[in-house]
Motif scaffolding. Structure first.
Motif, PDB file in Angstrom:
ATOM      1  N   ARG A  25       0.824  -1.208   0.000  1.00  0.00           N
ATOM      2  CA  ARG A  25       0.000   0.000   0.000  1.00  0.00           C
ATOM      3  C   ARG A  25       0.864   1.266   0.000  1.00  0.00           C
ATOM      4  N   VAL A  26       0.247   2.350  -0.394  1.00  0.00           N
ATOM      5  CA  VAL A  26       0.901   3.659  -0.376  1.00  0.00           C
ATOM      6  C   VAL A  26       0.780   4.235   1.032  1.00  0.00           C
ATOM      7  N   SER A  27       1.876   4.798   1.522  1.00  0.00           N
ATOM      8  CA  SER A  27       1.882   5.425   2.842  1.00  0.00           C
ATOM      9  C   SER A  27       2.279   6.891   2.701  1.00  0.00           C
ATOM     10  N   SER A  80       7.128  18.471   6.214  1.00  0.00           N
ATOM     11  CA  SER A  80       7.669  17.681   5.110  1.00  0.00           C
ATOM     12  C   SER A  80       6.806  16.438   4.956  1.00  0.00           C
ATOM     13  N   ILE A  81       6.528  16.098   3.716  1.00  0.00           N
ATOM     14  CA  ILE A  81       5.696  14.930   3.405  1.00  0.00           C
ATOM     15  C   ILE A  81       6.524  13.931   2.614  1.00  0.00           C
ATOM     16  N   ILE A  82       6.472  12.679   3.039  1.00  0.00           N
ATOM     17  CA  ILE A  82       7.125  11.590   2.307  1.00  0.00           C
ATOM     18  C   ILE A  82       6.050  10.603   1.875  1.00  0.00           C
ATOM     19  N   LEU A  83       6.044  10.237   0.599  1.00  0.00           N
ATOM     20  CA  LEU A  83       5.142   9.200   0.104  1.00  0.00           C
ATOM     21  C   LEU A  83       5.951   7.951  -0.193  1.00  0.00           C
ATOM     22  N   LEU A  90       8.418   7.264  -3.124  1.00  0.00           N
ATOM     23  CA  LEU A  90       7.667   7.687  -4.299  1.00  0.00           C
ATOM     24  C   LEU A  90       7.854   9.177  -4.571  1.00  0.00           C
ATOM     25  N   GLN A  91       7.709   9.990  -3.520  1.00  0.00           N
ATOM     26  CA  GLN A  91       7.826  11.435  -3.708  1.00  0.00           C
ATOM     27  C   GLN A  91       8.074  12.102  -2.361  1.00  0.00           C
ATOM     28  N   ARG A  92       8.787  13.229  -2.417  1.00  0.00           N
ATOM     29  CA  ARG A  92       9.062  14.053  -1.240  1.00  0.00           C
ATOM     30  C   ARG A  92       8.516  15.451  -1.503  1.00  0.00           C
TER      31      ARG A  92
END
Length: 233
Positions: A25-27, A80-83, A90-92
């Motif tokens: 899953r994506v977190s 800050s968001i981390i995917l 996946l992306q920062r």
């Protein structure tokens, strides 16, 4: 009301337990601090997204309280968001960019397999460089733009890390007038200052064009009286 897929991380082991429950899953990891006003917006955004995307795991991580987790993801500012998908980046996303996180969550939940990225979405530089001016000259100019210059993360009104917030408070307590520069707005300058001043972290305080130190050194100088001496005409 909290969604069942929205959790406040209490420890590194708790973090690993939540993340490892389903590695497909994506977190979304939301690194925040209670003193940073922009984090309030992102906390609200991630909560709403958790309700909209029940298959996505949303983890609230207080950056300074969970410093081991923050360091493992090279978190240098909040919000800050981390995917992630499993343990794959996946992306920062740096800063309070609600449209970016909304679009990213929609993007990565709409595809069965996402292409990993290693990217930091930093805000555009606020100081426009003269094309003919080399990095060393720019650093010299900025370090001498006033008697006291603070290279920090964010601004005094909206600091992006706890150390920057604390040194601004210290300078204000000492009634020191200072110019600031947001090093998150200019990556080349940020890396150049690390090498020039032989100091790997920020904030960095400059007095009369000379590097003085970071938060700990400035605090010590205030306590032993050296700081007022350094500011003397």
């Amino acid at each position: 009301m909290l969604s069942p897929n929205h959790h406040e991380v209490s420890s590194p082991s708790h973090f690993q337990q939540l993340l490892s429950a389903d590695l497909d899953r994506v977190s979304v990891l939301n690194f925040w601090a209670d003193w940073a006003e922009p984090c309030k917006q992102m906390n609200a955004v991630t909560l709403e997204l958790a309700k909209k995307y029940p298959s996505v795991l949303f983890l609230q991580i207080e950056a300074e309280a969970q410093s081991d987790i923050s360091e493992s993801f090279d978190i240098e500012s909040v919000p800050s968001i981390i995917l992630l998908q499993g343990h794959t980046l996946l992306q920062r996303i740096s800063g309070a960019d609600a449209p970016a996180i909304t679009a990213a969550v929609a993007k990565f939940t709409s595809v069965s397999s996402a292409n990993p990225q290693s990217r930091t979405d930093l805000p555009p530089a606020t100081a426009v460089a003269n094309p003919s001016e080399d990095l060393e000259s720019r650093m010299t100019r900025l370090m001498n733009q006033s008697k006291v210059v603070l290279f920090m993360k964010g601004s005094p009104d909206a600091p992006r890390c706890g150390f920057s917030r604390r040194i601004c408070g210290l300078l204000q307590d000492q009634k020191v007038k200072f110019t600031h520069f947001d090093i998150l707005s200019d990556e080349s300058l940020r890396q150049g200052l690390k090498k020039r001043n032989d100091w790997p972290t920020f904030p960095q305080l400059i007095i009369n064009g000379e590097f003085v130190g970071g938060l700990d050194i400035v605090q010590e100088m205030v306590e032993n009286g050296e700081f007022s001496e350094a500011l003397a005409p």
